[in-house]
Structures are given as structure tokens and as C-alpha cells.
Scaffold this motif. Structure first.
Motif, PDB file in Angstrom:
ATOM      1  N   ILE A 298       2.980  -3.266   3.228  1.00  0.00           N
ATOM      2  CA  ILE A 298       2.207  -4.386   3.764  1.00  0.00           C
ATOM      3  C   ILE A 298       1.093  -3.835   4.644  1.00  0.00           C
ATOM      4  O   ILE A 298       1.345  -3.207   5.673  1.00  0.00           O
ATOM      5  CB  ILE A 298       3.122  -5.356   4.544  1.00  0.00           C
ATOM      6  CG1 ILE A 298       4.134  -5.949   3.565  1.00  0.00           C
ATOM      7  CG2 ILE A 298       2.300  -6.468   5.191  1.00  0.00           C
ATOM      8  CD1 ILE A 298       5.343  -6.531   4.203  1.00  0.00           C
ATOM      9  N   ASP A 299      -0.120  -4.032   4.159  1.00  0.00           N
ATOM     10  CA  ASP A 299      -1.302  -3.567   4.898  1.00  0.00           C
ATOM     11  C   ASP A 299      -1.651  -4.638   5.926  1.00  0.00           C
ATOM     12  O   ASP A 299      -1.916  -5.787   5.573  1.00  0.00           O
ATOM     13  CB  ASP A 299      -2.466  -3.375   3.902  1.00  0.00           C
ATOM     14  CG  ASP A 299      -3.704  -2.792   4.566  1.00  0.00           C
ATOM     15  OD1 ASP A 299      -3.568  -2.099   5.600  1.00  0.00           O
ATOM     16  OD2 ASP A 299      -4.816  -3.038   4.053  1.00  0.00           O
ATOM     17  N   LEU A 300      -1.638  -4.256   7.196  1.00  0.00           N
ATOM     18  CA  LEU A 300      -1.887  -5.232   8.266  1.00  0.00           C
ATOM     19  C   LEU A 300      -3.311  -5.084   8.803  1.00  0.00           C
ATOM     20  O   LEU A 300      -3.897  -3.998   8.727  1.00  0.00           O
ATOM     21  CB  LEU A 300      -0.912  -4.989   9.422  1.00  0.00           C
ATOM     22  CG  LEU A 300       0.542  -5.383   9.200  1.00  0.00           C
ATOM     23  CD1 LEU A 300       1.374  -5.008  10.419  1.00  0.00           C
ATOM     24  CD2 LEU A 300       0.653  -6.871   8.925  1.00  0.00           C
TER      25      LEU A 300
ATOM     26  N   LYS B 225      -5.306   2.629   7.954  1.00  0.00           N
ATOM     27  CA  LYS B 225      -4.121   1.983   7.354  1.00  0.00           C
ATOM     28  C   LYS B 225      -4.352   1.683   5.877  1.00  0.00           C
ATOM     29  O   LYS B 225      -3.538   2.025   5.024  1.00  0.00           O
ATOM     30  CB  LYS B 225      -3.798   0.668   8.102  1.00  0.00           C
ATOM     31  CG  LYS B 225      -3.502   0.860   9.568  1.00  0.00           C
ATOM     32  CD  LYS B 225      -3.305  -0.455  10.281  1.00  0.00           C
ATOM     33  CE  LYS B 225      -4.574  -1.282  10.419  1.00  0.00           C
ATOM     34  NZ  LYS B 225      -5.656  -0.633  11.202  1.00  0.00           N
ATOM     35  N   SER B 226      -5.493   1.015   5.603  1.00  0.00           N
ATOM     36  CA  SER B 226      -5.753   0.615   4.217  1.00  0.00           C
ATOM     37  C   SER B 226      -5.986   1.848   3.340  1.00  0.00           C
ATOM     38  O   SER B 226      -5.518   1.905   2.196  1.00  0.00           O
ATOM     39  CB  SER B 226      -6.962  -0.319   4.154  1.00  0.00           C
ATOM     40  OG  SER B 226      -6.741  -1.458   4.972  1.00  0.00           O
ATOM     41  N   SER B 227      -6.657   2.853   3.897  1.00  0.00           N
ATOM     42  CA  SER B 227      -6.877   4.088   3.126  1.00  0.00           C
ATOM     43  C   SER B 227      -5.549   4.762   2.818  1.00  0.00           C
ATOM     44  O   SER B 227      -5.346   5.297   1.723  1.00  0.00           O
ATOM     45  CB  SER B 227      -7.759   5.056   3.918  1.00  0.00           C
ATOM     46  OG  SER B 227      -8.991   4.458   4.231  1.00  0.00           O
TER      47      SER B 227
ATOM     48  N   THR C 181     -11.960  -4.232   9.174  1.00  0.00           N
ATOM     49  CA  THR C 181     -12.124  -4.484   7.739  1.00  0.00           C
ATOM     50  C   THR C 181     -11.066  -5.451   7.208  1.00  0.00           C
ATOM     51  O   THR C 181     -11.375  -6.375   6.472  1.00  0.00           O
ATOM     52  CB  THR C 181     -12.026  -3.150   6.958  1.00  0.00           C
ATOM     53  OG1 THR C 181     -13.054  -2.294   7.426  1.00  0.00           O
ATOM     54  CG2 THR C 181     -12.200  -3.376   5.477  1.00  0.00           C
ATOM     55  N   THR C 182      -9.801  -5.209   7.554  1.00  0.00           N
ATOM     56  CA  THR C 182      -8.717  -6.018   6.980  1.00  0.00           C
ATOM     57  C   THR C 182      -8.480  -7.248   7.857  1.00  0.00           C
ATOM     58  O   THR C 182      -8.199  -7.120   9.047  1.00  0.00           O
ATOM     59  CB  THR C 182      -7.442  -5.158   6.881  1.00  0.00           C
ATOM     60  OG1 THR C 182      -7.749  -3.991   6.123  1.00  0.00           O
ATOM     61  CG2 THR C 182      -6.314  -5.927   6.222  1.00  0.00           C
ATOM     62  N   ASP C 183      -8.606  -8.438   7.252  1.00  0.00           N
ATOM     63  CA  ASP C 183      -8.492  -9.675   8.031  1.00  0.00           C
ATOM     64  C   ASP C 183      -7.147 -10.371   7.884  1.00  0.00           C
ATOM     65  O   ASP C 183      -6.856 -11.326   8.592  1.00  0.00           O
ATOM     66  CB  ASP C 183      -9.549 -10.692   7.562  1.00  0.00           C
ATOM     67  CG  ASP C 183     -10.943 -10.239   7.927  1.00  0.00           C
ATOM     68  OD1 ASP C 183     -11.103  -9.755   9.059  1.00  0.00           O
ATOM     69  OD2 ASP C 183     -11.842 -10.356   7.082  1.00  0.00           O
TER      70      ASP C 183
ATOM     71  N   VAL D 213      -6.428  -1.864  -1.815  1.00  0.00           N
ATOM     72  CA  VAL D 213      -6.917  -2.699  -0.710  1.00  0.00           C
ATOM     73  C   VAL D 213      -8.253  -2.167  -0.212  1.00  0.00           C
ATOM     74  O   VAL D 213      -8.573  -0.994  -0.375  1.00  0.00           O
ATOM     75  CB  VAL D 213      -5.894  -2.758   0.462  1.00  0.00           C
ATOM     76  CG1 VAL D 213      -4.746  -3.673   0.110  1.00  0.00           C
ATOM     77  CG2 VAL D 213      -5.395  -1.383   0.857  1.00  0.00           C
ATOM     78  N   ARG D 214      -9.003  -3.063   0.386  1.00  0.00           N
ATOM     79  CA  ARG D 214     -10.361  -2.719   0.819  1.00  0.00           C
ATOM     80  C   ARG D 214     -10.322  -1.859   2.084  1.00  0.00           C
ATOM     81  O   ARG D 214      -9.578  -2.142   3.025  1.00  0.00           O
ATOM     82  CB  ARG D 214     -11.138  -4.012   1.098  1.00  0.00           C
ATOM     83  CG  ARG D 214     -12.635  -3.818   1.216  1.00  0.00           C
ATOM     84  CD  ARG D 214     -13.315  -5.173   1.016  1.00  0.00           C
ATOM     85  NE  ARG D 214     -13.130  -6.016   2.188  1.00  0.00           N
ATOM     86  CZ  ARG D 214     -14.003  -6.110   3.183  1.00  0.00           C
ATOM     87  NH1 ARG D 214     -15.114  -5.408   3.171  1.00  0.00           N
ATOM     88  NH2 ARG D 214     -13.782  -6.906   4.202  1.00  0.00           N
ATOM     89  N   THR D 215     -11.126  -0.812   2.089  1.00  0.00           N
ATOM     90  CA  THR D 215     -11.263   0.003   3.290  1.00  0.00           C
ATOM     91  C   THR D 215     -12.721  -0.111   3.700  1.00  0.00           C
ATOM     92  O   THR D 215     -13.543  -0.566   2.909  1.00  0.00           O
ATOM     93  CB  THR D 215     -10.952   1.482   2.997  1.00  0.00           C
ATOM     94  OG1 THR D 215     -11.916   1.978   2.067  1.00  0.00           O
ATOM     95  CG2 THR D 215      -9.555   1.644   2.417  1.00  0.00           C
TER      96      THR D 215
HETATM   97 MG   LIG Z   1      -7.548  -2.103   6.835  1.00  0.00          MG
END
Ligand SMILES: [Mg+2]
Ligand SMILES: Nc1nc2c(ncn2[C@@H]2O[C@H](COP(=O)(O)OP(=O)(O)OP(=O)(O)O)[C@@H](O)[C@H]2O)c(=O)[nH]1
Length: 300
Positions: free
Chosen positions: A121-123, A60-62, A81-83, A73-75
């Protein structure tokens, strides 16, 4: 749009008339919807909130980074990874939408220089060992206009995702785009094509109609198919219409629940004029929501 404002008024009326006859969570959903839509009135139909949802590590983030063209966003390789939910807001929209997004429970907002009407929106993942992540996803999904569901070849058939999320969201098919990401991990394009067909079949078994599934790789330095995801978003998620289609679908679902709740209450407590009026108002709400939905969907 005049009819849309009338619809909000009918929703408020349904709320007032059904007090005590329908469950509190239904009331809370109606209240939250009406309040959020009134708050958005200044930019409704000009900005679209699109979440990326999917299992842990599906990319998702990538994919967010590949879509906006930067490391926003961090991958990561460490799962999950995503909090927290992160909104990626084009800078020209920031002033209009930042307060609204903050009230939706999305704590982090990043600004990007991007000529787009879309707030991505990165979830966090929804299949996490972290219950908090699933909680965030469950809270945020209802308040966005559209969702890009991100699958990977390993987990696209996970029954939990299909049963718990997608099958319950069948009325929202028009609001969804599907990516089979990490397609680069499959050596053969024939196998990728077969997986895309299989995922389409599973989604259709979930009750979702007219779905589009696009294969992609969001891996840094080997990005492909992301343009197809963006094209699928452009084709399916018209900025002017999507927010209206989502809101009217919400009202159709809530009107249906409200009407049924009134009938159930009658089973337990007998006839009453006030409840009959509440039930009739839910019917009106459903009819009005359908009419606005239909005219938006078929507008040129
Ligand atoms: Mg993520
Ligand atoms: N091979 C390949 N690797 C990918 C792809 N997309 C992401 N990755 C890698 O997969 C790992 C997870 O990617 P993320 O983008 O952090 O995945 P996520 O879905 O945001 O993960 P959570 O935030 O934990 O839910 C990272 O190491 C990425 O580099 C892809 O399309 N192909």
C-alpha cells in the motif's frame, strides 16, 4: 485458529461489558478491529497488507515500483506526488481481498501479475503541507499488518516523525521494516553506514526493539539495495504470523487502555460490580492476546 476466535469473542464481551465506562473512541477501535478481523477470516494469515510510509519525496512510490518491477504508481519531482492510498494487489488475490481493502478506506487498487502473498500500500507523505495526506496515513496505518518506513538521508532524524509516529508505535516493532532510501545521494559508503547506525540508534531511542535498517536506492536506472529491503521484509514479516502478531498487539494495547479507563472511571464515580466485571474482562483480553501472540511468535 481456535484461540484466536476465542480472543475475538472476549473482545466482543469486553466491548459489551464496558459500555459507558470507557471513552467512545476506545469502543470504536475495538469494534472496528473485531469487525475487520471477522471479515478477513477467509484469508487471514494467507495475505499480508504492508504499507510504505514516510516523508514526502523519500521514495515510497519509487520503492513500490522497484519492488514489483514496473511503473505501477506515479513518482515525481513535484512534492507531494501521491495524494491517496493505493493498494497494489497480486491478481490471484484480487477476488478475496478487494472488498476488504475497499472497506479500509483505500480507494485505489491496482492489480499486478505477481506471485506474492503481499498487498503493498503506497501511502501519501505524512509530513505534507496537505493535512489530508497526514489524515490518510493516520487512518490507514492502524489497519495494515506491517509497515516499511521509508526514510531519506536528509530527513531521517526529523523529530516529528520519531515523536509523533514511531515513539507511539513501540509495541509494534516486529511489524516494521526500515529503509534508508536515496542512499545513492551520499557519495561515501562509510557515511551511509554511519547514517544507518544513527537511524538505528534513533529508532531504539523511540523504544523500538530489534530493528533492521537497510540502505537502498530506488532511483530509476540506478536501483540497488531494494533486494535487501525485500529480504528484510521476508525475514521479519512472515505471512502466516504477521497478521496475528499485529492483531494480538492491537488487543494488548486496547486491553491495557480499557483496564486503565475502568480504573479512572472508578476514581470519578465510585465502585460498581458492572465496572469491575468490565475491568476483569479487559484483563482477560490482555492475557489471552498475550498468550496467542507468544505462541505465534515462537511457533516453528
Ligand atoms: Mg508517492
Ligand atoms: N537519487 C534518488 N532519487 C530517488 C530515489 N527514490 C526516489 N527518487 C526520486 O525522488 C523523487 C520522489 O520520489 P517518489 O517515489 O515520488 O517519492 P514519494 O515518497 O512517493 O513522494 P510523495 O508521494 O510525495 O510522498 C522522484 O523524483 C524520484 O525519482 C532514490 O533512491 N535515489
Amino acid at each position: 485458529m481456535h484461540e484466536f476466535h476465542e480472543l475475538l469473542d472476549t473482545a466482543s464481551l469486553a466491548m459489551a461489558r464496558s459500555e459507558g465506562f470507557v471513552p467512545e473512541d476506545l469502543h470504536a477501535s475495538l469494534r472496528a478491529n473485531v469487525a475487520s478481523l471477522r471479515r478477513r477470516s477467509g484469508f487471514f494469515g494467507d495475505v499480508m497488507l504492508v504499507a510504505l510510509a514516510g516523508g514526502t519525496g523519500s521514495g515510497k512510490s519509487s520503492l513500490v515500483n522497484a519492488i514489483v518491477g514496473g511503473d505501477v504508481v506515479r513518482t515525481g519531482v513535484v512534492r507531494p506526488t501521491t495524494d491517496y492510498a493505493t493498494a497494489i494487489v497480486p491478481s490471484h488475490l484480487r477476488e478475496a481481498v478487494a472488498p476488504h481493502i475497499a472497506r479500509l478506506g483505500i480507494d485505489v487498487q491496482m492489480t499486478v501479475e505477481r506471485d506474492s502473498a503481499i498487498v503493498l500500500i503506497d501511502l501519501p507523505d505524512f509530513d505534507s503541507i496537505e493535512e489530508a495526506h497526514r489524515h490518510i496515513v493516520v487512518e490507514v496505518l492502524p489497519v495494515v499488518d506491517a509497515v516499511v518506513w521509508v526514510f531519506d538521508p536528509e530527513k531521517y532524524a526529523d523529530p516529528d516523525i520519531h515523536r509523533t509516529f514511531l515513539a507511539t508505535l513501540a509495541p509494534y516493532s516486529d511489524q516494521f521494516v526500515f529503509a534508508l532510501n536515496k542512499a545513492d545521494t551520499i557519495g561515501s559508503t562509510d557515511v551511509v553506514d554511519a547514517m544507518v547506525r544513527d537511524l538505528r540508534r534513533l529508532l531504539s531511542a523511540d523504544g523500538l526493539t530489534d530493528v533492521e535498517v537497510v540502505a537502498s536506492s530506488a532511483r530509476a536506472h540506478d536501483v540497488w539495495g531494494v533486494d535487501d529491503v525485500v529480504r528484510s521484509m521476508d525475514r521479519r514479516l512472515d505471512v502466516k504470523r504477521t497478521a496475528y502478531l499485529k492483531a494480538t498487539t492491537d488487543f494488548r494495547v486496547l486491553a491495557d487502555r480499557g483496564y486503565r479507563a475502568c480504573l479512572e472511571d472508578r476514581e470519578s464515580n465510585g465502585d460498581s460490580d458492572a465496572r469491575a466485571l468490565a475491568a476483569a474482562t479487559f484483563v482477560s483480553l490482555g492475557v489471552q492476546a498475550y498468550a496467542v501472540h507468544h505462541s505465534m511468535k515462537h511457533q516453528d
